[in-house]
Design a protein around this motif. Structure first.
Motif, PDB file in Angstrom:
ATOM      1  N   VAL A 143      -9.371  27.712  31.119  1.00 37.42           N
ATOM      2  CA  VAL A 143      -8.584  26.468  31.183  1.00 37.42           C
ATOM      3  C   VAL A 143      -8.166  26.049  29.776  1.00 37.42           C
ATOM      4  O   VAL A 143      -6.994  25.752  29.517  1.00 37.42           O
ATOM      5  CB  VAL A 143      -9.395  25.348  31.875  1.00 37.42           C
ATOM      6  N   LEU A 144      -9.125  26.045  28.859  1.00 34.00           N
ATOM      7  CA  LEU A 144      -8.889  25.559  27.496  1.00 34.00           C
ATOM      8  C   LEU A 144      -9.574  26.491  26.504  1.00 34.00           C
ATOM      9  O   LEU A 144     -10.685  26.959  26.753  1.00 34.00           O
ATOM     10  CB  LEU A 144      -9.475  24.139  27.369  1.00 34.00           C
ATOM     11  N   PHE A 145      -8.862  26.765  25.400  1.00 34.48           N
ATOM     12  CA  PHE A 145      -9.424  27.598  24.334  1.00 34.48           C
ATOM     13  C   PHE A 145      -9.403  26.829  23.021  1.00 34.48           C
ATOM     14  O   PHE A 145      -8.743  25.796  22.904  1.00 34.48           O
ATOM     15  CB  PHE A 145      -8.588  28.873  24.143  1.00 34.48           C
ATOM     16  N   ARG A 146     -10.101  27.374  22.036  1.00 34.39           N
ATOM     17  CA  ARG A 146      -9.992  26.807  20.701  1.00 34.39           C
ATOM     18  C   ARG A 146      -8.558  27.053  20.199  1.00 34.39           C
ATOM     19  O   ARG A 146      -8.151  28.194  19.989  1.00 34.39           O
ATOM     20  CB  ARG A 146     -10.992  27.492  19.775  1.00 34.39           C
ATOM     21  N   GLY A 147      -7.791  25.987  20.089  1.00 31.02           N
ATOM     22  CA  GLY A 147      -6.429  26.086  19.578  1.00 31.02           C
ATOM     23  C   GLY A 147      -5.386  26.540  20.575  1.00 31.02           C
ATOM     24  O   GLY A 147      -4.220  26.720  20.213  1.00 31.02           O
ATOM     25  N   SER A 148      -5.773  26.703  21.829  1.00 27.72           N
ATOM     26  CA  SER A 148      -4.792  27.160  22.819  1.00 27.72           C
ATOM     27  C   SER A 148      -5.225  26.718  24.217  1.00 27.72           C
ATOM     28  O   SER A 148      -6.247  26.040  24.380  1.00 27.72           O
ATOM     29  CB  SER A 148      -4.655  28.682  22.745  1.00 27.72           C
ATOM     30  N   ILE A 149      -4.432  27.121  25.206  1.00 27.14           N
ATOM     31  CA  ILE A 149      -4.787  26.863  26.605  1.00 27.14           C
ATOM     32  C   ILE A 149      -4.563  28.150  27.386  1.00 27.14           C
ATOM     33  O   ILE A 149      -3.999  29.112  26.876  1.00 27.14           O
ATOM     34  CB  ILE A 149      -3.952  25.714  27.219  1.00 27.14           C
TER      35      ILE A 149
ATOM     36  N   PHE B 222     -17.763  23.133  24.272  1.00 24.82           N
ATOM     37  CA  PHE B 222     -17.492  24.018  25.404  1.00 24.82           C
ATOM     38  C   PHE B 222     -17.443  25.489  24.976  1.00 24.82           C
ATOM     39  O   PHE B 222     -17.091  25.822  23.848  1.00 24.82           O
ATOM     40  CB  PHE B 222     -16.216  23.613  26.149  1.00 24.82           C
ATOM     41  N   ILE B 223     -17.821  26.312  25.934  1.00 28.73           N
ATOM     42  CA  ILE B 223     -17.703  27.768  25.808  1.00 28.73           C
ATOM     43  C   ILE B 223     -16.503  28.163  26.649  1.00 28.73           C
ATOM     44  O   ILE B 223     -16.370  27.711  27.791  1.00 28.73           O
ATOM     45  CB  ILE B 223     -18.975  28.461  26.341  1.00 28.73           C
TER      46      ILE B 223
ATOM     47  N   SER C  24     -16.077  29.213  20.615  1.00 27.62           N
ATOM     48  CA  SER C  24     -16.329  27.942  21.281  1.00 27.62           C
ATOM     49  C   SER C  24     -15.700  26.808  20.480  1.00 27.62           C
ATOM     50  O   SER C  24     -15.272  26.995  19.340  1.00 27.62           O
ATOM     51  CB  SER C  24     -17.832  27.709  21.404  1.00 27.62           C
ATOM     52  N   SER C  25     -15.647  25.623  21.068  1.00 25.08           N
ATOM     53  CA  SER C  25     -15.088  24.465  20.375  1.00 25.08           C
ATOM     54  C   SER C  25     -15.658  23.202  20.995  1.00 25.08           C
ATOM     55  O   SER C  25     -16.658  23.257  21.719  1.00 25.08           O
ATOM     56  CB  SER C  25     -13.555  24.475  20.477  1.00 25.08           C
ATOM     57  N   ASN C  26     -15.047  22.063  20.696  1.00 24.85           N
ATOM     58  CA  ASN C  26     -15.434  20.811  21.326  1.00 24.85           C
ATOM     59  C   ASN C  26     -14.186  20.000  21.625  1.00 24.85           C
ATOM     60  O   ASN C  26     -13.114  20.259  21.064  1.00 24.85           O
ATOM     61  CB  ASN C  26     -16.434  20.044  20.458  1.00 24.85           C
ATOM     62  N   ILE C  27     -14.326  19.045  22.512  1.00 25.49           N
ATOM     63  CA  ILE C  27     -13.160  18.279  22.981  1.00 25.49           C
ATOM     64  C   ILE C  27     -12.476  17.541  21.825  1.00 25.49           C
ATOM     65  O   ILE C  27     -11.243  17.510  21.735  1.00 25.49           O
ATOM     66  CB  ILE C  27     -13.588  17.280  24.079  1.00 25.49           C
TER      67      ILE C  27
END
Ligand SMILES: [Zn+2]
Ligand SMILES: [Zn+2]
Length: 216
Positions: free
Chosen positions: A155-161, A191-192, A198-201
């Motif tokens: 659904v969501l990536f670090r720096g992308s979707i 989130f993973i 990984s990243s965070n909101i």
């Protein structure tokens, strides 16, 4: 609070982040998105001395699911997720894998389909289900509120979707899922994701180009 631990095992030619998630209090855990390379997953389970009690799927794409049926058989544990809307993908994993040149894929039907608002347990941990369509119609996100982290699949990536050009994908629906389901979790939520780091909101709200100007 039950301490949560996670080990990421990149699998398949797509470098998909299969995640071994476990509850430290009980040593019981789940394998999330076993797309393939089952021997490497088995090695991680042995290294971390986790008792796997279930398999969780974030969505139906082949890089996340092609090893699930064989792993269910090997471990004798149930599969939970994703949402039923991804059945059309799970029924055709063998053909899809053949198209991508992936070996050993099997079609799979989970023991439990998930809907928005459901709860899944892993050891003593509780994971809330958010149905987040857009990348695929049946994508779900697993949220552990106690430890403030989520498993978001593609659904969501670090720096992308997630990409939305595959069958059943819908760009606006994906943006809506992120705005209405993920951003409200709060900036502290880590989130993973299904691919990459990984990243965070909070970091994504601030810096992800797809999320700029998004109001949640
Ligand atoms: Zn995907
Ligand atoms: Zn993927």
């Amino acid at each position: 609070m039950t301490p949560a631990r996670a080990a990421i095992i990149p699998v398949t030619p797509f470098q998909q982040n299969c995640t071994l998630l476990w509850c430290e209090d009980t040593g019981r855990g789940a394998v999330v998105d076993p797309g393939g390379d089952l021997d490497r997953i088995a090695q991680a389970i042995a290294d971390m001395q986790v008792t796997v009690e279930k398999i969780l799927l974030t969505h139906g794409h082949v890089d996340h699911t092609a090893g699930a049926e064989e792993l269910r058989e090997r471990l004798g544990v149930p599969i939970e997720g994703p949402h039923h809307a991804d059945l059309f993908l799970l029924e055709h994993l063998v053909e899809t894998a053949r198209d991508y040149g992936m070996a050993g894929a099997r079609n799979v039907v989970p023991d439990r389909w998930l809907v928005d608002g459901d709860t899944v347990t892993v050891g003593d941990m509780s994971l809330d289900i958010l149905h987040c369509p857009g990348h695929s119609p049946g994508s779900v996100v697993y949220v552990n509120r106690a430890n403030r982290f989520a498993l978001v699949g593609d659904v969501l990536f670090r720096g992308s979707i997630g990409r939305t050009d595959l069958t059943g994908g819908n760009h606006q629906q994906l943006l809506d899922s992120i705005a209405t389901k993920l951003l409200p979790l709060g900036d502290e939520f880590g989130f993973i994701c299904g691919h990459g780091p990984s990243s965070n909101i909070g970091d994504e709200r601030a810096g992800n180009p797809y999320l700029q100007g998004m109001v949640s």
